[in-house]
Design an enzyme around this catalytic site. Structure first.
Site, short mmCIF file in Angstrom:
data_model
loop_
_atom_site.label_atom_id
_atom_site.label_comp_id
_atom_site.label_asym_id
_atom_site.label_seq_id
_atom_site.Cartn_x
_atom_site.Cartn_y
_atom_site.Cartn_z
N ASP A 15 0.86 -1.17 0.00
CA ASP A 15 0.00 0.00 0.00
C ASP A 15 0.91 1.23 0.00
OD1 ASP A 15 -2.42 1.63 0.52
OD2 ASP A 15 -1.47 1.92 2.48
N ASP A 17 -0.26 5.23 0.57
CA ASP A 17 -0.58 6.28 1.56
C ASP A 17 -0.63 5.70 2.96
OD1 ASP A 17 -1.08 8.63 -0.18
OD2 ASP A 17 -2.66 7.37 -0.99
N ASP A 213 -1.48 -0.28 6.16
CA ASP A 213 -1.71 0.36 7.46
C ASP A 213 -3.18 0.39 7.86
OD1 ASP A 213 -2.05 2.38 5.27
OD2 ASP A 213 -2.68 3.63 6.97
#
Length: 332
Positions: A15, A17, A213
């Site tokens: 991922d 961002d 995250d």
């Protein structure tokens, strides 16, 4: 001690961002960790729910931050959303695009015709994050969806991590249209499978690792795709969120940041920990039985609670080391 987590995988899906960067800043440890993956000869895929940028812009951003990246390594939710439309619509079908020029380009590149008004008689609506969207764009989409158009959302992230903090994501704008139309979109990005499946297929891999995250997108997507996942604590979700995660949003491993990819699997996996003991009852009681860090305590707490229950639970440390670890985790 077991080998590194990376040893079990033939591609790593990162991922972006909140995991690799926050806006214009690299997350600490990200550069070294990703460089080390490359040096091991393991393919990487940068898998982002952000549909506002073309793949080349993502590459340029990564390279500008000092990372190695190529267009073939980037998988965006704009690509996945356009591909989902192309699978369901004939060539030349009109699609109302509520999103960025990059999303329009992806739609057009697959033989569909981007339009911007209900009067153009679109048979589908595709929606992705774009900071220049206005009321008119949502009004036109509302009319099209209420008129029976197929609705595809590139992703449903409610927030977007930036160097300034959390900003509204595409999911917040999807909620606007959901409220106005009483309809549900098809979702191309995480946590649904299309984006992750495309990334794995493009690498010809069979043993992927998802790293992210967010529990509700990155980790939930990995669970749906039946792949192991590493959650890093550099973005949206916190240790408390992790402990209280629902079964469909639970990672197999946890680390502070991307350097966890290279940590021993026995260290980062969510499992019983030699340095910590957890008693499960009306509350979780954490006790130290050796020298261990707070992330080891978190893994032990998650392993114990996930096997017994779900949702909010009180946690108590029974000794100084345990109480200190809980304060560090902010779950005391």
């Amino acid at each position: 001690m077991s080998g590194a987590l990376l040893d079990d995988h033939d591609v790593v899906l990162f991922d972006l961002d909140g995991t690799v960067y926050r806006g214009g800043e690299l997350v600490p440890g990200a550069l070294e960790a990703i460089q080390q993956v490359h040096s091991r000869g393991v393919p990487v895929r940068y898998v982002t729910n952000n549909a506002s940028k073309p793949d080349q812009a993502v590459v340029d951003h990564l390279v500008g931050l000092g990372l190695q990246a190529e267009r073939s390594e980037v998988s965006t939710s704009a690509q996945a959303g356009a591909a989902m439309l192309a699978e369901k619509l004939p060539v030349g079908a009109r699609v109302l695009v509520v999103g960025s020029p990059a999303l329009k380009s992806e739609v057009e590149g697959l033989g569909l015709v981007p339009v911007s008004e209900f009067a153009d008689e679109p048979v589908a609506v595709v929606q992705g994050l774009f900071t220049e969207l206005a009321y008119r764009d949502f009004a036109e989409a509302c009319l099209a969806i209420r008129g029976g158009a197929l609705w595809v959302a590139c992703n449903a992230d409610r927030t977007l991590p930036t160097e300034r903090g959390l900003m509204p994501g595409n999911g917040a704008l999807v909620e606007l249209l959901r409220a106005a139309t009483d309809q549900e979109p098809l979702v191309a990005g995480k946590p649904e499978r299309p984006l992750l499946d495309r990334a794995v297929s493009s690498s010809c891999a069979s043993r992927p690792l998802m790293v992210g995250d967010r529990l509700d997108t990155d980790i939930a997507g990995a669970v749906k795709a039946d792949m192991p996942s590493l959650m890093v604590l550099t973005g949206v979700n916190t240790p408390r969120h992790l402990l209280e995660a629902r079964p469909g949003e639970r990672p197999t491993s946890v680390a502070a940041d991307l350097r966890g990819v290279h940590s021993p699997k026995s260290v980062v996996d969510v499992a019983e920990q030699p340095a910590w003991s957890v008693s499960v009852g009306e509350r979780l009681e954490l006790s130290a039985r050796g020298e261990g860090d707070e992330l080891g305590a978190l893994r032990a707490l998650c392993a114990a609670w996930w096997s017994a229950g779900a949702g909010p639970v009180p946690v108590e440390g029974t000794d100084d080391a345990a109480r200190r670890a809980l304060r560090e985790l902010d779950i005391d």
